[in-house]
Every structure is written in structure tokens, then in C-alpha cells.
Design an enzyme around this catalytic site. Structure first.
Site, PDB file in Angstrom:
ATOM      1  N   ASP A 101       0.851  -1.194   0.000  1.00 51.38           N
ATOM      2  CA  ASP A 101       0.000   0.000   0.000  1.00 51.38           C
ATOM      3  C   ASP A 101       0.888   1.245   0.000  1.00 51.38           C
ATOM      4  O   ASP A 101       1.905   1.268   0.688  1.00 51.38           O
ATOM      5  CB  ASP A 101      -0.884  -0.031   1.258  1.00 51.38           C
ATOM      6  CG  ASP A 101      -1.832   1.150   1.328  1.00 51.38           C
ATOM      7  OD1 ASP A 101      -2.179   1.697   0.262  1.00 51.38           O
ATOM      8  OD2 ASP A 101      -2.226   1.524   2.450  1.00 51.38           O
TER       9      ASP A 101
ATOM     10  N   ASP B 231      -1.792  -1.221  -3.684  1.00 46.51           N
ATOM     11  CA  ASP B 231      -2.174  -0.473  -4.886  1.00 46.51           C
ATOM     12  C   ASP B 231      -1.106  -0.580  -5.975  1.00 46.51           C
ATOM     13  O   ASP B 231      -0.034  -1.165  -5.766  1.00 46.51           O
ATOM     14  CB  ASP B 231      -2.494   0.982  -4.529  1.00 46.51           C
ATOM     15  CG  ASP B 231      -1.421   1.627  -3.651  1.00 46.51           C
ATOM     16  OD1 ASP B 231      -0.233   1.403  -3.950  1.00 46.51           O
ATOM     17  OD2 ASP B 231      -1.773   2.322  -2.678  1.00 46.51           O
TER      18      ASP B 231
ATOM     19  N   ASP C  16      -5.772 -10.764 -15.259  1.00 49.36           N
ATOM     20  CA  ASP C  16      -6.710 -11.825 -14.888  1.00 49.36           C
ATOM     21  C   ASP C  16      -8.004 -11.587 -15.660  1.00 49.36           C
ATOM     22  O   ASP C  16      -8.600 -10.518 -15.544  1.00 49.36           O
ATOM     23  CB  ASP C  16      -6.964 -11.740 -13.372  1.00 49.36           C
ATOM     24  CG  ASP C  16      -7.180 -13.091 -12.741  1.00 49.36           C
ATOM     25  OD1 ASP C  16      -7.913 -13.897 -13.346  1.00 49.36           O
ATOM     26  OD2 ASP C  16      -6.647 -13.334 -11.647  1.00 49.36           O
TER      27      ASP C  16
ATOM     28  N   ASP D 165      -9.797 -16.992 -15.566  1.00 49.59           N
ATOM     29  CA  ASP D 165     -10.477 -17.477 -14.368  1.00 49.59           C
ATOM     30  C   ASP D 165     -11.528 -18.537 -14.725  1.00 49.59           C
ATOM     31  O   ASP D 165     -12.350 -18.319 -15.629  1.00 49.59           O
ATOM     32  CB  ASP D 165     -11.156 -16.267 -13.708  1.00 49.59           C
ATOM     33  CG  ASP D 165     -11.723 -16.573 -12.343  1.00 49.59           C
ATOM     34  OD1 ASP D 165     -10.925 -16.773 -11.412  1.00 49.59           O
ATOM     35  OD2 ASP D 165     -12.958 -16.591 -12.197  1.00 49.59           O
TER      36      ASP D 165
ATOM     37  N   HIS E 276      -3.785 -17.479  -4.337  1.00 49.16           N
ATOM     38  CA  HIS E 276      -4.661 -16.701  -3.452  1.00 49.16           C
ATOM     39  C   HIS E 276      -5.897 -17.482  -3.015  1.00 49.16           C
ATOM     40  O   HIS E 276      -6.688 -16.968  -2.231  1.00 49.16           O
ATOM     41  CB  HIS E 276      -5.083 -15.418  -4.168  1.00 49.16           C
ATOM     42  CG  HIS E 276      -5.943 -15.697  -5.367  1.00 49.16           C
ATOM     43  ND1 HIS E 276      -5.463 -16.343  -6.488  1.00 49.16           N
ATOM     44  CD2 HIS E 276      -7.244 -15.463  -5.605  1.00 49.16           C
ATOM     45  CE1 HIS E 276      -6.446 -16.482  -7.352  1.00 49.16           C
ATOM     46  NE2 HIS E 276      -7.541 -15.966  -6.854  1.00 49.16           N
TER      47      HIS E 276
HETATM   48  C1  NOJ Z   1     -11.233 -18.493  -9.095  1.00 49.96           C
HETATM   49  C2  NOJ Z   1     -10.508 -17.381  -8.418  1.00 49.96           C
HETATM   50  O1  NOJ Z   1      -9.157 -17.725  -8.312  1.00 49.96           O
HETATM   51  C3  NOJ Z   1     -11.185 -17.182  -7.083  1.00 49.96           C
HETATM   52  O2  NOJ Z   1     -10.463 -16.330  -6.238  1.00 49.96           O
HETATM   53  C4  NOJ Z   1     -12.576 -16.678  -7.335  1.00 49.96           C
HETATM   54  O3  NOJ Z   1     -13.276 -16.617  -6.120  1.00 49.96           O
HETATM   55  C5  NOJ Z   1     -13.348 -17.592  -8.295  1.00 49.96           C
HETATM   56  N1  NOJ Z   1     -12.547 -18.043  -9.397  1.00 49.96           N
HETATM   57  C6  NOJ Z   1     -14.529 -16.864  -8.865  1.00 49.96           C
HETATM   58  O4  NOJ Z   1     -14.106 -15.883  -9.781  1.00 49.96           O
END
Ligand code: NOJ
Length: 574
Positions: free
Chosen positions: A21, A29, A98, A199, A333
Site C-alpha cells: 500500500d 495499490d 486476470d 479465471d 490466493h
Molecule cells: C477463481 C478465483 O481464483 C477465485 O479467487 C474466485 O473466487 C473464483 N474463481 C470466482 O471468480
């Protein structure tokens, strides 16, 4: 050996809200990322995967996007983003954005229109259905718990949301949706990005009719993965995306694909006929998990077995060899910290983090480092549910503690082991307030071990996990065998040692990993006839000319040797 930059890269994943941050609002950020690019350059990574920074109401930390072409003000401005990209490129690093297009936010303009009326031009951008006998259109469970359908009073129909009710699924059957997605991909690629992490991309095609899921276990909602994972039109959509977008650029693409098997992966990543460069598979993440997919049963806390891990990884390594391309990760994550899960986050934290790093970097395929993994950052265990932020974790807690009355300590134990917030605590830069992450109040608390696990300390310690990662990354630059060498498993039945060979031309490397806190004996299989072994890297002090036919390994020891002399092809042994 068909050389490609995306095969030879090491990818570093940034979870921006927890990285750095600079404006004191407690949320990482873009300027924070810019300030830390020299750190990434020192580490030696080639590619950054940036988790979503688009405008979002943050129901799922940015994976619910309300404007694909805007940077959310909490992260900075588009000018900051452009500067970040320029600065990355200036350091020879590339950027993956992403791409979250299985669903949008319910606050996206398309959905706001869609919900207005049944004849709105955007109605068919989403998956709307009337109820069935006074209930939801089918019994699918959302990945975050509860039904995958939400009733909308305005038009008295339900919309599908495989994730939260604020993440309505897009209707990919509608060509207008696909056109709009391709447009936004072009838009970002023209801004100069180098590719995408896609994703849950294997969820975009649903089986027509949206049949009920088989009932497994109690409760009204069930896992319907068989009707939306790798659905009937997935390959067609990906081919169209390639033809209309990706083939026009020199890109790096990695698809996130829960439930994928090697056969799907070969179709998708085949260099001749495939559509994406590589995929994230989940089998090793689902070890000791009930249900067999990422999202069901993930909270179960079974013991994972090394033999199973070897089987999974070896199958992916051998089946994709020459037919597709592997990626490999041990954390991200959505997962707990790898050192807490596969290593030892107590006494042998540094040793096991290095051992896991050796594993990550020495397999065939493109490795992904998740921020803080290069320090051996660990899981966190907040006492109170109030300190957790992740929607999946909170839903799980309220369902089981408040509705099902399971004792709180049992649920908290599962959260401590598996919550996604384990990996989302702030990056640990130094031993000052909030680990140097923010001067404000962090959006999620810092892991208390930052006072001894942090970047500043590890930069000054030549024996740190961080320096070990630098060496591992450098090996890929210097030695094509790391990227392209063939993988052969050794000691298949050993319960503590994971050992394998990599070979390219006449060169042969031996990897020895002790996955336990014990001191097992490594015996070089007799069919690996090698005259001499030269040490490449090790996580403990090792004598320069040690005889390696019989080695007593220390806890979580890792060694890599270059084997001298001609060795014949070997068969896996037990
Ligand atoms: C996978 C992502 O890595 C995750 O963090 C997210 O909650 C779900 N897809 C929905 O987009």
C-alpha cells in the site's frame, strides 16, 4: 525442443490488495507494485500475473467485475497502471491480466440492464430461468455455499451464479456476449499486456437443459460440476477465442480449470491444435479433500500422502510430455500457504520452504510463485471469525456454526487449515508496523510472524529462502534442461522421499526431496549408472564430493545433482 518464452518463464503472482500500500488506505495499490518492481527483478522472475484490479464492488475481492475497462480507484488510476506496465517492460518483465469472464458483478452495466425486463437487449447476456415447482430451476450448489440460483423480483425469474449471488454467470451461448468478451481482450492486448490468466475458464459452457445434479450428502443443493465443468461447447468457444483474439498477438495464456484431467489438458494445450498455452490443474490441491473438486469438500482435513502426490504429478508430467504443456504451483490466493500444507511451518519452516521451492522449480512445466512463497510465508490462525474477510470462509462459518450448530472450535480448525485468507494476509516486507505493507489499517491483519519472516531480513541473509529462490530461478535461465528435460520418477514406492530424473540430450539431473521431518536413507537405484555427481543446489550444507549412492537425508532436505557419465534410460523403480 520447441522453444517458447512462456515455457522458459517463471511467473510471480501478485495479489494486489495485499502486496504494497502507498496511500495509507490499508489496501495494496498499483504504485505499491511499481515501487516493488526492483524487488521482483532481483528475484529474477519473468512474468507477473496480476489478480484483478478492475472496478469491482469487491464481493469476491475483485473477481466480481463491474467495469472491465476501468481500474478500481482503490488500486489507483489507469495512468498508474500504464506506468506499471511500462516499468515492468523496462525491466524485461511481462504482464498477465486476470480475465474473469465466466461471470461479472451484478453491478456490471450488462447485468443492470439484463435484470430490468425479459425483453431487454441484455436479458440473454445471463442465464435466467423460471422457478420449478416454487423452487430454484435446479438443485445446483454454488461454489460458495447455498443455491447457485438467485430469485429476482423484478421479472420473477432466477439467474444462475456458480459463485456468489453478486457474480451472475454470463451466457456464453449468446454470440453477443462472446463478441463483447473478445473486444475487451483486444482492448487490453492493444494496451500492451502480454497475456491472460483465465479465471475458471472451463466453466463457461453449461450442459443444455441444466439438469439436476446427483444428490450426494444432505441438504437441498448439490455439486453439479458434471454439467458445467468442461461443458459441450468449451473447446468451440476456446477455438473461437483463439482465432478471433489470441492468434493475433504473441501471448501467454493460462486457464484456471478445476476438475480438469490430462486428456482435457492435452486437447487444450496441444501445440498443434490447442487453444491455450497451459492450465492450472487441481488434483494435487485436492489431495485429502472430499468430493474430488476444488470447491466441494475442501474443508475436510484428511492427511495427504506422498505416494498419492507422486502419482498425480508423475501422471501429469508423463502424459503431457510432448503433447501439451504443464504449469505447476503449490500455492495461490485460493489455497493455504504451501509450507503449512506440504512442509513444516514450525521448526523446519525455512528448510521445508526451500525443499518445496526445489520441487516447484525442478518439475517439467512453467512454475508459478505466489507472493510471499519465496519467503516461506505461513498460514495464519486468527482467533475470531471477525478477522476473516473471505466470502467463502465467512459463508462456511455461518452455515456450519450458526445454522448447523457444529462446535465453533471444529470449524475454526478447518478455517485455520484451509481458508483462502491464509494466503491473503499482507506481504511481509520488514519488521516495522504492519510489516511495511501499509501505514494505515490493513484490510486484513498481518501474520504476527512478520517480525522474523520478512523480505528485509531475508535479503540480508545469504542463507534465506528468498536467496534460495533466486538461485532456483537463475538455474532455469542458465540450463535448458530445467525447462525442457524429460521427467522420470525414481523410488516410486518410497513414502518420504520424492526423487526424479530430468534428462535432455546427454545431460541428466537427479532431484532428491525429503518430504518428511525424519531422516530417511536415499539409495540411488542401481539402474542409474552414474560415474560422478556434481551438486547443483541443496538446502543444507553439503560436502563438495559426496558419494551419493547412499545418503541419509536431513529433515526436508533437498538436493539436485548433475550426473556425469553416460547413463542409460532408466525405468521407475520402487
Ligand atoms: C477463481 C478465483 O481464483 C477465485 O479467487 C474466485 O473466487 C473464483 N474463481 C470466482 O471468480
Amino acid at each position: 525442443m520447441n522453444r517458447k518464452w512462456w515455457k522458459e518463464s517463471v511467473v510471480y503472482q501478485i495479489y494486489p490488495r495485499s502486496f504494497q500500500d502507498t496511500d495509507g488506505n490499508g489496501i495494496g495499490d498499483l504504485r505499491g507494485i511499481i515501487n516493488r518492481l526492483d524487488y521482483l527483478a532481483t528475484l529474477g522472475v519473468d512474468v507477473v500475473w496480476l489478480c484483478p484490479v478492475y472496478r469491482s464492488p469487491d464481493d469476491d475481492n475483485g473477481y466480481d467485475i463491474s467495469d472491465y475497462r476501468a481500474i478500481d480507484p482503490k488500486f489507483g488510476t489507469m495512468a498508474d497502471w500504464e506506468e506499471m506496465l511500462r516499468e515492468m517492460h523496462a525491466r524485461g518483465m511481462r504482464l498477465l491480466m486476470d480475465l474473469v469472464v465466466n461471470h461479472t458483478s451484478d453491478e456490471h452495466a450488462w447485468f443492470r440492464e439484463s435484470r430490468k425486463s425479459k425483453d431487454n437487449p441484455y436479458r440473454d447476456y445471463y442465464i435466467w430461468r423460471p422457478g420449478k415447482e416454487g423452487r430454484e430451476p435446479n438443485n445446483w450448489a454454488s461454489c460458495f455455499g447455498g443455491s447457485a440460483w438467485e430469485y429476482d423480483e423484478t421479472t420473477e425469474e432466477y439467474f444462475l451464479h456458480l459463485f456468489s449471488r453478486k457474480q451472475p454467470d454470463l451466457n456464453w451461448e449468446n454470440p453477443a456476449v462472446r463478441n463483447d468478451v473478445y473486444d475487451l481482450m483486444h482492448w487490453w492486448l492493444k494496451k500492451g499486456i502480454d497475456g491472460f490468466r483465465l479465471d475458471v475458464i472451463n466453466m463457461i459452457s453449461k450442459v443444455p437443459g441444466l439438469p439436476d445434479a446427483p444428490e450426494a450428502g444432505e441438504g437441498p443443493y448439490h455439486w453439479g460440476g458434471q454439467y458445467f465443468l468442461h461443458g459441450p461447447r468449451l473447446l468451440e468457444y476456446l477455438k473461437e477465442m483463439k482465432d478471433r483474439v489470441l492468434s493475433h498477438y504473441d501471448t501467454f495464456t493460462v486457464g484456471e480449470t478445476p476438475g480438469v484431467n490430462t486428456e482435457h489438458a492435452i486437447h487444450i494445450t496441444s501445440e498443434d491444435s490447442g487453444t491455450l498455452n497451459m492450465l492450472f490443474q487441481f488434483e494435487h490441491m485436492d489431495l485429502a479433500v472430499g468430493g474430488g473438486t476444488t470447491f466441494t469438500g475442501k474443508w475436510q482435513m484428511g492427511r495427504w500422502e506422498l505416494l498419492e502426490l507422486k502419482q498425480i504429478i508423475s501422471r501429469w508430467q508423463s502424459e503431457l510430455a510432448g503433447r501439451g504443456w504443464n504449469s505447476f504451483y503449490l500455492s495461490n490466493h485460493d489455497q493455504p500457504r504451501s509450507v503449512s500444507r506440504f512442509g513444516d511451518d514450525g521448526e523446519f519452516r525455512a528448510e521445508s520452504a526451500k525443499m518445496l521451492g526445489t520441487f516447484l522449480h525442478m518439475l517439467h512445466g512453467t512454475p508459478y510463485i505466489y507472493q510471499g512463497e519465496e519467503l516461506g510465508m505461513t498460514n495464519v490462525a486468527f482467533d475470531s471469525i471477525d478477522d476473516y474477510r473471505d466470502i467463502e470462509t465467512l459463508n462456511f462459518y455461518y452455515e456450519w456454526v450458526d445454522n448447523q450448530h457444529v462446535p465453533r472450535h471444529k470449524i475454526m480448525a478447518a478455517i485455520h487449515a484451509k481458508s483462502r485468507d491464509n494466503s491473503r494476509t499482507p506481504m511481509q516486507w520488514n519488521d516495522e508496523t504492519n510489516a511495511g505493507f501499509t501505514e494505515g489499517r490493513p484490510w486484513i491483519n498481518v501474520n504476527r510472524n512478520y517480525v522474523h519472516v520478512n523480505v528485509a531480513q531475508q535479503l540480508s541473509d545469504p542463507d534465506s529462502v528468498l536467496h534460495y529462490y533466486r538461485q532456483l530461478i537463475a538455474l532455469r535461465r542458465e540450463h535448458p534442461i530445467v525447462t525442457y528435460g524429460k521427467y522420470e520418477l525414481l523410488l516410486e514406492a518410497h513414502e518420504q522421499i520424492y526423487s526424479f530424473l530430468r534428462s535432455l540430450g546427454d545431460e541428466r539431473w537427479l532431484v532428491i526431496l525429503n518430504f518428511s521431518r525424519e531422516t530417511p536413507v536415499f539409495a540411488l537405484p542401481s539402474n542409474v549408472p552414474c560415474l560422478q555427481a556434481e551438486l547443483v543446489i541443496a538446502n543444507y550444507p553439503v560436502a563438495e564430493h559426496e558419494e551419493i549412492t547412499l545418503l541419509t537425508l536431513r529433515p526436508y532436505e533437498a538436493r539436485v545433482y548433475r550426473l556425469q557419465g553416460k547413463c542409460d534410460d532408466v525405468e521407475p523403480t520402487s
